[in-house]
Design a protein around this motif. Structure first.
Motif, short mmCIF file in Angstrom:
data_model
loop_
_atom_site.label_atom_id
_atom_site.label_comp_id
_atom_site.label_asym_id
_atom_site.label_seq_id
_atom_site.Cartn_x
_atom_site.Cartn_y
_atom_site.Cartn_z
N UNK A 227 0.90 -1.19 0.03
CA UNK A 227 -0.21 0.14 0.09
C UNK A 227 0.86 1.11 -0.23
N UNK A 228 0.69 2.37 -1.06
CA UNK A 228 1.42 3.36 -1.04
C UNK A 228 0.46 4.57 -1.00
N UNK A 229 0.77 5.26 0.03
CA UNK A 229 -0.15 6.41 0.17
C UNK A 229 0.91 8.02 0.08
N UNK A 230 2.06 7.69 -0.45
CA UNK A 230 2.98 8.74 -0.54
C UNK A 230 2.70 9.96 -1.36
N UNK A 231 3.15 11.06 -0.84
CA UNK A 231 3.02 12.44 -1.62
C UNK A 231 1.41 12.56 -1.37
N UNK A 232 1.00 12.81 -0.48
CA UNK A 232 -0.45 13.15 -0.24
C UNK A 232 -0.57 14.00 1.00
N UNK A 233 -1.75 14.25 1.58
CA UNK A 233 -1.93 15.31 2.34
C UNK A 233 -2.23 14.87 3.76
N UNK A 234 -2.03 13.67 4.30
CA UNK A 234 -2.41 13.00 5.53
C UNK A 234 -1.92 13.43 6.67
N UNK A 235 -2.87 13.58 7.61
CA UNK A 235 -2.30 14.05 9.02
C UNK A 235 -2.39 12.97 10.02
N UNK A 236 -3.06 11.95 9.74
CA UNK A 236 -3.09 10.46 10.34
C UNK A 236 -3.15 9.50 9.57
N UNK A 237 -2.61 8.17 10.06
CA UNK A 237 -2.74 6.95 9.38
C UNK A 237 -3.94 6.12 9.57
N UNK A 238 -4.57 5.60 8.55
CA UNK A 238 -5.81 4.71 8.76
C UNK A 238 -5.37 3.40 9.35
N UNK A 239 -6.52 2.55 9.62
CA UNK A 239 -6.26 1.24 10.06
C UNK A 239 -5.83 0.46 8.95
N UNK A 240 -4.60 -0.33 9.11
CA UNK A 240 -3.99 -1.12 8.10
C UNK A 240 -4.27 -2.58 7.97
N UNK A 241 -4.73 -2.95 6.73
CA UNK A 241 -4.97 -4.62 6.72
C UNK A 241 -3.98 -5.41 7.34
N UNK A 242 -3.99 -6.59 7.74
CA UNK A 242 -3.14 -7.55 8.69
C UNK A 242 -1.99 -8.21 7.89
N UNK A 243 -1.99 -8.29 6.63
CA UNK A 243 -1.13 -8.88 5.62
C UNK A 243 0.02 -8.13 4.92
N UNK A 244 -0.04 -6.89 5.29
CA UNK A 244 0.55 -5.68 4.58
C UNK A 244 2.39 -6.06 4.67
N UNK A 245 2.96 -6.30 3.76
CA UNK A 245 4.63 -6.23 3.81
C UNK A 245 5.24 -4.85 3.66
N UNK A 246 4.50 -4.15 2.59
CA UNK A 246 5.09 -2.99 2.47
C UNK A 246 4.22 -1.62 2.55
N UNK A 247 4.50 -0.73 3.42
CA UNK A 247 3.71 0.36 3.49
C UNK A 247 4.54 1.78 3.45
N UNK A 248 4.08 2.60 2.40
CA UNK A 248 4.65 3.81 2.08
C UNK A 248 3.65 5.21 2.51
N UNK A 249 4.30 5.79 3.44
CA UNK A 249 3.50 6.97 3.68
C UNK A 249 4.26 8.33 3.76
N UNK A 250 5.50 8.33 2.73
CA UNK A 250 6.56 9.46 2.75
C UNK A 250 5.69 10.56 2.35
N UNK A 251 6.45 11.66 2.56
CA UNK A 251 5.70 13.02 2.25
C UNK A 251 4.25 13.25 2.18
N UNK A 252 4.10 13.12 3.52
CA UNK A 252 2.62 13.51 4.01
C UNK A 252 2.77 14.60 5.12
#
Length: 293
Positions: free
Chosen positions: A167-192
């Motif tokens: 899951x990649x949410x990079x380069x957005x305008x998030x101020x908080x993280x959502x609840x993430x699904x249990x089988x994630x191997x990669x999570x990208x929230x750079x540049x928020x």
């Protein structure tokens, strides 16, 4: 005898002479240009007059044709417009379980085919992700929303995605993280714009497959708590981290504990001197990248 010869001459040759048509009575046959209509029995004068009319008409036809062509050219120069109301697989590219919706200026997640496994919706104008966006799509394994304008993700938006690994949410305008699904191997929230209060204490604790976590270029004041043992790469560069405890990466009550899987931690660009927190890295095989003095 002479009388008989004269009579014979008149009887044989005179009818032949009368049957020959005079030259001035020859009928002229003409065909109107570009038609199959015959112009029969015209005199030379009539023909010349009609020829002039034809030439005149020909000029008019050319002008009309030219105007029509110019009109067609002007219509062809009208720039195409984007229609974001098209069916997803006309607006995007659908190929063998993958949907590519990149750089098409969509403002919401489009309806997806039920067999979708990979969604690439980078560089659009999406502002919000709703629970209904993925309610019926349980086959997703990878989602990439990089480069959008996402400010809000509804609680439970990813809760049914039990197969989601990346899951990649990079380069957005998030101020908080959502609840993430249990089988994630990669999570990208750079540049928020994520701050520490925007990450729940156990946000990553149950993600036992998470190996790559990217939270660089945000506004974090501290390292997230309860990082899973599965982590190999952790990026926290260019945040606002000022403190680290002995339990951030290690276990203060277990001096023999080693994080065997952790290969890289990046912390450069934070206002913290890592040399002041030596015990915080005692369980790591390599020291974090950052400022020590």
């Amino acid at each position: 005898m002479k009388t008989l010869q004269t009579t014979f001459f008149l009887f044989v040759f005179v009818p032949l002479v009368n049957s020959a048509p005079p030259i001035q009575q020859e009928s002229l046959q003409f065909y109107e240009y570009d038609t199959d209509v015959t112009m029969g029995s015209l005199s030379q004068q009539d023909y010349e007059m009609q020829s002039k009319d034809l030439r005149k008409d020909g000029i008019n036809v050319s002008l009309d044709t030219s105007l029509r062509l110019q009109g067609d050219d002007s219509e062809g120069n009208v720039p195409p417009t984007k229609d974001t109301n098209l069916p997803t697989c006309l607006l995007c590219v659908c190929l063998s379980g993958s949907v590519y919706c990149e750089e098409i200026d969509i403002e919401a997640v489009p309806p997806l085919p039920k067999e979708t496994a990979y969604l690439y919706a980078r560089f659009n104008k999406i502002k919000r992700i709703a629970v209904s966006d993925f309610a019926d799509i349980t086959t997703l394994r990878r989602i990439d929303f990089s480069g959008n304008r996402i400010e809000e993700i509804e609680d439970g938006a990813f809760s049914k995605l039990l197969l989601l690994e990346e899951l990649s949410l990079a380069e957005n305008r998030l101020i908080k993280l959502p609840v993430l699904p249990p089988k994630l191997t990669t999570f990208n929230a750079n540049q928020n714009r994520i701050k520490s209060r925007g990450i729940k204490a156990n946000a990553f604790k149950k993600l036992t497959n998470l190996a790559y976590l990217y939270l660089g270029h945000n506004a974090l004041e501290s390292v997230p708590l309860n990082l899973p043992e599965s982590l190999r790469i952790l990026h926290l560069q260019y945040n606002n981290i000022t403190t680290i405890t002995d339990d951030t990466f290690c276990k203060s009550n277990n001096t023999r504990y080693i994080r065997t899987r952790m290969d890289e931690i990046r912390m450069e660009g934070n206002p913290i001197l890592l040399a002041k927190h030596v015990n915080a890295f005692s369980c790591l095989r390599t020291l974090p990248v950052g400022t020590y003095y």
